[in-house]
Design a protein around this motif. Structure first.
Motif, PDB file in Angstrom:
ATOM      1  N   LYS A 143       0.854  -1.187   0.000  1.00  0.00           N
ATOM      2  CA  LYS A 143       0.000   0.000   0.000  1.00  0.00           C
ATOM      3  C   LYS A 143       0.894   1.243   0.000  1.00  0.00           C
ATOM      4  CE  LYS A 143      -3.763   1.577   3.120  1.00  0.00           C
ATOM      5  NZ  LYS A 143      -4.498   2.444   2.321  1.00  0.00           N
ATOM      6  N   SER A 144       0.567   2.217  -0.827  1.00  0.00           N
ATOM      7  CA  SER A 144       1.367   3.450  -0.867  1.00  0.00           C
ATOM      8  C   SER A 144       1.373   4.105   0.508  1.00  0.00           C
ATOM      9  CB  SER A 144       0.773   4.438  -1.868  1.00  0.00           C
ATOM     10  OG  SER A 144       0.853   3.908  -3.162  1.00  0.00           O
ATOM     11  N   LEU A 145       2.523   4.624   0.893  1.00  0.00           N
ATOM     12  CA  LEU A 145       2.669   5.226   2.224  1.00  0.00           C
ATOM     13  C   LEU A 145       2.905   6.721   2.076  1.00  0.00           C
ATOM     14  CD1 LEU A 145       5.026   2.467   3.603  1.00  0.00           C
ATOM     15  CD2 LEU A 145       2.733   2.959   4.459  1.00  0.00           C
ATOM     16  N   PRO A 146       2.578   7.488   3.120  1.00  0.00           N
ATOM     17  CA  PRO A 146       2.789   8.936   3.014  1.00  0.00           C
ATOM     18  C   PRO A 146       4.275   9.281   2.929  1.00  0.00           C
ATOM     19  CG  PRO A 146       2.033   8.318   5.236  1.00  0.00           C
ATOM     20  CD  PRO A 146       1.958   7.090   4.388  1.00  0.00           C
ATOM     21  N   ASN A 147       4.578  10.277   2.089  1.00  0.00           N
ATOM     22  CA  ASN A 147       5.921  10.878   2.084  1.00  0.00           C
ATOM     23  C   ASN A 147       7.043   9.915   1.704  1.00  0.00           C
ATOM     24  OD1 ASN A 147       7.407  13.166   2.315  1.00  0.00           O
ATOM     25  ND2 ASN A 147       7.654  13.069   4.538  1.00  0.00           N
ATOM     26  N   ILE A 148       6.707   8.889   0.944  1.00  0.00           N
ATOM     27  CA  ILE A 148       7.764   8.007   0.437  1.00  0.00           C
ATOM     28  C   ILE A 148       7.830   8.205  -1.063  1.00  0.00           C
ATOM     29  CG2 ILE A 148       8.395   5.594  -0.007  1.00  0.00           C
ATOM     30  CD1 ILE A 148       7.910   4.979   2.765  1.00  0.00           C
ATOM     31  N   GLU A 149       9.015   8.569  -1.531  1.00  0.00           N
ATOM     32  CA  GLU A 149       9.148   8.902  -2.940  1.00  0.00           C
ATOM     33  C   GLU A 149       8.949   7.660  -3.809  1.00  0.00           C
ATOM     34  OE1 GLU A 149      12.498  11.074  -5.391  1.00  0.00           O
ATOM     35  OE2 GLU A 149      12.186  11.897  -3.383  1.00  0.00           O
ATOM     36  N   SER A 150       8.037   7.782  -4.751  1.00  0.00           N
ATOM     37  CA  SER A 150       7.782   6.671  -5.673  1.00  0.00           C
ATOM     38  C   SER A 150       7.029   7.237  -6.865  1.00  0.00           C
ATOM     39  CB  SER A 150       6.928   5.606  -4.966  1.00  0.00           C
ATOM     40  OG  SER A 150       6.343   4.762  -5.920  1.00  0.00           O
ATOM     41  N   PRO A 151       7.308   6.743  -8.068  1.00  0.00           N
ATOM     42  CA  PRO A 151       6.538   7.228  -9.223  1.00  0.00           C
ATOM     43  C   PRO A 151       5.101   6.710  -9.195  1.00  0.00           C
ATOM     44  CG  PRO A 151       8.261   5.679  -9.913  1.00  0.00           C
ATOM     45  CD  PRO A 151       8.362   5.801  -8.429  1.00  0.00           C
ATOM     46  N   PHE A 152       4.796   5.808  -8.278  1.00  0.00           N
ATOM     47  CA  PHE A 152       3.464   5.196  -8.236  1.00  0.00           C
ATOM     48  C   PHE A 152       2.682   5.707  -7.043  1.00  0.00           C
ATOM     49  CE2 PHE A 152       6.596   2.319 -10.023  1.00  0.00           C
ATOM     50  CZ  PHE A 152       6.055   2.122 -11.287  1.00  0.00           C
ATOM     51  N   ARG A 153       1.453   6.160  -7.290  1.00  0.00           N
ATOM     52  CA  ARG A 153       0.593   6.700  -6.221  1.00  0.00           C
ATOM     53  C   ARG A 153      -0.617   5.795  -6.043  1.00  0.00           C
ATOM     54  NH1 ARG A 153       2.533   8.689  -2.986  1.00  0.00           N
ATOM     55  NH2 ARG A 153       4.555   9.360  -3.615  1.00  0.00           N
ATOM     56  N   ARG A 178      -0.119   0.385 -14.648  1.00  0.00           N
ATOM     57  CA  ARG A 178      -1.248   0.947 -13.893  1.00  0.00           C
ATOM     58  C   ARG A 178      -1.583   0.050 -12.688  1.00  0.00           C
ATOM     59  NH1 ARG A 178      -6.913   1.852 -14.432  1.00  0.00           N
ATOM     60  NH2 ARG A 178      -7.123   0.459 -16.189  1.00  0.00           N
ATOM     61  N   PRO A 179      -0.755   0.133 -11.644  1.00  0.00           N
ATOM     62  CA  PRO A 179      -0.970  -0.767 -10.491  1.00  0.00           C
ATOM     63  C   PRO A 179      -2.288  -0.517  -9.779  1.00  0.00           C
ATOM     64  CG  PRO A 179       0.747   0.866 -10.020  1.00  0.00           C
ATOM     65  CD  PRO A 179       0.418   0.999 -11.463  1.00  0.00           C
ATOM     66  N   GLN A 180      -2.843   0.700  -9.963  1.00  0.00           N
ATOM     67  CA  GLN A 180      -4.094   1.048  -9.271  1.00  0.00           C
ATOM     68  C   GLN A 180      -5.267   0.185  -9.718  1.00  0.00           C
ATOM     69  OE1 GLN A 180      -2.207   3.132 -11.051  1.00  0.00           O
ATOM     70  NE2 GLN A 180      -1.224   4.406  -9.504  1.00  0.00           N
ATOM     71  N   ARG A 181      -5.148  -0.498 -10.867  1.00  0.00           N
ATOM     72  CA  ARG A 181      -6.285  -1.309 -11.326  1.00  0.00           C
ATOM     73  C   ARG A 181      -6.383  -2.626 -10.546  1.00  0.00           C
ATOM     74  NH1 ARG A 181      -5.460  -4.849 -16.695  1.00  0.00           N
ATOM     75  NH2 ARG A 181      -7.037  -5.994 -15.581  1.00  0.00           N
ATOM     76  N   PHE A 182      -5.369  -2.918  -9.694  1.00  0.00           N
ATOM     77  CA  PHE A 182      -5.403  -4.191  -8.962  1.00  0.00           C
ATOM     78  C   PHE A 182      -5.834  -3.990  -7.515  1.00  0.00           C
ATOM     79  CE2 PHE A 182      -2.375  -4.881 -12.433  1.00  0.00           C
ATOM     80  CZ  PHE A 182      -3.111  -5.856 -13.105  1.00  0.00           C
ATOM     81  N   ASP A 183      -6.538  -4.998  -7.012  1.00  0.00           N
ATOM     82  CA  ASP A 183      -7.124  -4.920  -5.685  1.00  0.00           C
ATOM     83  C   ASP A 183      -6.610  -6.135  -4.888  1.00  0.00           C
ATOM     84  OD1 ASP A 183      -8.841  -4.625  -3.590  1.00  0.00           O
ATOM     85  OD2 ASP A 183     -10.645  -4.315  -4.766  1.00  0.00           O
ATOM     86  N   VAL A 184      -7.318  -7.271  -4.939  1.00  0.00           N
ATOM     87  CA  VAL A 184      -6.795  -8.514  -4.364  1.00  0.00           C
ATOM     88  C   VAL A 184      -6.276  -9.367  -5.522  1.00  0.00           C
ATOM     89  CG1 VAL A 184      -7.400 -10.627  -3.110  1.00  0.00           C
ATOM     90  CG2 VAL A 184      -8.391  -8.430  -2.411  1.00  0.00           C
ATOM     91  N   VAL A 185      -5.093  -9.947  -5.336  1.00  0.00           N
ATOM     92  CA  VAL A 185      -4.474 -10.765  -6.383  1.00  0.00           C
ATOM     93  C   VAL A 185      -4.197 -12.144  -5.790  1.00  0.00           C
ATOM     94  CG1 VAL A 185      -2.413 -11.019  -7.844  1.00  0.00           C
ATOM     95  CG2 VAL A 185      -3.414  -8.744  -7.485  1.00  0.00           C
ATOM     96  N   SER A 205       6.164  -4.691  -3.752  1.00  0.00           N
ATOM     97  CA  SER A 205       6.917  -3.944  -2.726  1.00  0.00           C
ATOM     98  C   SER A 205       7.628  -2.760  -3.364  1.00  0.00           C
ATOM     99  CB  SER A 205       8.008  -4.806  -2.085  1.00  0.00           C
ATOM    100  OG  SER A 205       7.472  -5.882  -1.436  1.00  0.00           O
ATOM    101  N   GLY A 206       8.201  -3.015  -4.540  1.00  0.00           N
ATOM    102  CA  GLY A 206       8.925  -1.961  -5.240  1.00  0.00           C
ATOM    103  C   GLY A 206       8.030  -0.787  -5.620  1.00  0.00           C
ATOM    104  N   LEU A 207       6.744  -1.028  -5.789  1.00  0.00           N
ATOM    105  CA  LEU A 207       5.819   0.046  -6.168  1.00  0.00           C
ATOM    106  C   LEU A 207       5.537   0.995  -5.008  1.00  0.00           C
ATOM    107  CD1 LEU A 207       3.113  -2.083  -8.048  1.00  0.00           C
ATOM    108  CD2 LEU A 207       4.969  -0.785  -9.094  1.00  0.00           C
ATOM    109  N   VAL A 208       5.762   0.524  -3.781  1.00  0.00           N
ATOM    110  CA  VAL A 208       5.350   1.330  -2.623  1.00  0.00           C
ATOM    111  C   VAL A 208       6.530   1.720  -1.716  1.00  0.00           C
ATOM    112  CG1 VAL A 208       3.014   0.376  -2.617  1.00  0.00           C
ATOM    113  CG2 VAL A 208       4.758  -0.704  -1.186  1.00  0.00           C
ATOM    114  N   GLY A 209       7.753   1.562  -2.196  1.00  0.00           N
ATOM    115  CA  GLY A 209       8.878   2.032  -1.392  1.00  0.00           C
ATOM    116  C   GLY A 209       9.908   0.974  -1.060  1.00  0.00           C
TER     117      GLY A 209
END
Ligand code: NAI
Length: 336
Positions: free
Chosen positions: A98-108, A214-221, A236-240
């Motif tokens: 899950k994306s975390l606050p204030n962690i630099e990543s091209p993915f939101r 487009r990682p946002q299109r995924f929910d439970v995998v 993991s790489g998508l969120v920091g």
């Protein structure tokens, strides 16, 4: 009071398990820790990577928090992680990213929960040589109806109980028609019992690309063991990175919580290890134990430290601090 077996493990394991124990203590969670050994360190000192008293403690208490365990590459003892998952039939490996606050990543706004089948597939490591001179090597993948049904049902049940909208099943049934084909067939059967949840299936190579585009299109995998291993690191790489993703190994009557990352020998003992991943695993453990409010309280303290005290965080996520400065910052918020 809950009793939990704690295995500090190898490399950065002792540093991050100590941090997590301190933070859980500061939150007021009442946990009696039973410390046991496993991994490379245990192998060196006790001639076994998985001592009997470690297995006995997990058999007795049925719940463990485990630091990373080093596994020799190519030869040597088999992965203790894999042995533990098989021994206690921990068929669900759950890895939220899950994306975390204030962690630099091209993915939101990434919020994926990946369910990886944990006991079968190619990952069982059933390999042999063929030919007198070891001309070639073969590896066997095992996929059963029963284990597939269990993990896919677990993913759907999670989706339903956590108000999630979609389950994506990942396979390679165009090539591995029997093994991952069976996984897909069972997926379609199970999906029919959950008409309230959208179901889709994707071939693993396409999935890897879609997760980056487009990682946002995924929910439970939900997927088989080896694909889940690889895709969960990608997630993991998508969120920091590996320092911030926790995991749970859950069976019908035992559970072992651990970070996704390994023993990070390159930074062991330097105070640079990020304890957040193991802490998030421990929060999944608190939820499993019914201590949801404590888990929320700690999660909120971690988010505040990330947002307002980034300098106290470890360098892997852009901070300037150490394992202990992060631990102290979270504990201070919990005590205040
Ligand atoms: P690794 O996950 O230990 O390290 C990969 C990279 O990420 C390294 O640069 C490391 O410094 C960094 N990293 C990992 N965790 C971090 C943290 N908490 N904070 C900051 N940086 C972190 O993977 P590697 O190097 O492939 O494996 C090392 C050992 O760990 C091997 O023996 C492997 O078998 C074992 N391993 C154990 C696992 C487990 O116990 N569940 C899972 C994965 C690997």
């Amino acid at each position: 009071m809950h009793t939990v077996v704690i295995i500090p493990g190898d490399g950065i394991g002792p540093e991050i398990t100590e941090s997590v124990k301190t933070i859980l203590g500061a939150s007021g969670a009442e946990i009696g820790w039973v410390e046991r050994r496993a991994g490379e360190g245990a192998f060196k000192d006790l001639s076994t990577p998985l001592p009997d008293d470690t297995v006995a403690a997990i058999e007795k208490h049925r719940i463990a928090l485990k630091g990373p365990l080093a596994t020799p590459v190519g030869s040597g003892f088999r992965s203790v992680n894999v042995l533990l998952r098989q021994k206690f039939n921990l068929y669900s490996n759950i890895r939220p990213a899950k994306s975390l606050p204030n962690i630099e990543s091209p993915f939101r706004a990434v919020d994926i929960v990946l369910f990886r089948e944990n006991t079968q597939g190619l990952y069982i490591g059933r390999e042999h040589w063929v030919g007198e001179n070891e001309e070639h090597a073969e590896s066997i993948a095992v996929v059963t109806r029963d284990a597939s049904r269990k993990i896919i049902k677990a993913a759907f049940e999670y989706a339903r109980s956590h108000n999630r909208k979609k389950v994506t099943l990942v396979h390679k049934a165009n090539i591995l028609k029997l093994t991952t084909g069976l996984f897909l067939t069972i997926g379609k059967e199970v999906a029919a019992s959950y008409p309230d949840i959208e179901f889709e299936d994707l071939i693993v190579d396409n999935m890897a690309m879609q997760m980056v585009i487009r990682p946002q299109r995924f929910d439970v995998v939900v997927t088989t063991n080896l694909f889940g291993d690889i895709l969960s690191d990608l997630a993991s790489g998508l969120v920091g990175g590996l320092g911030v993703t926790g995991a749970a190994n859950i069976g019908d009557d035992a559970a072992i919580f651990e970070a996704v990352h390994g023993s990070a020998p390159d930074i062991a003992g330097l105070g640079l290890a990020n304890p957040t991943a193991l802490l998030f695993s421990a929060l999944m453990m608190l939820e499993y134990l019914g201590e949801t409010r404590k888990a929320e309280k700690i999660r909120s303290a971690v988010y505040t430290v990330l947002q307002d005290h980034k300098e106290k965080c470890t360098k892997d996520i852009g901070g300037e601090g150490t394992t202990s400065s992060f631990t102290e910052a979270v504990c201070k918020l919990l005590r205040d």
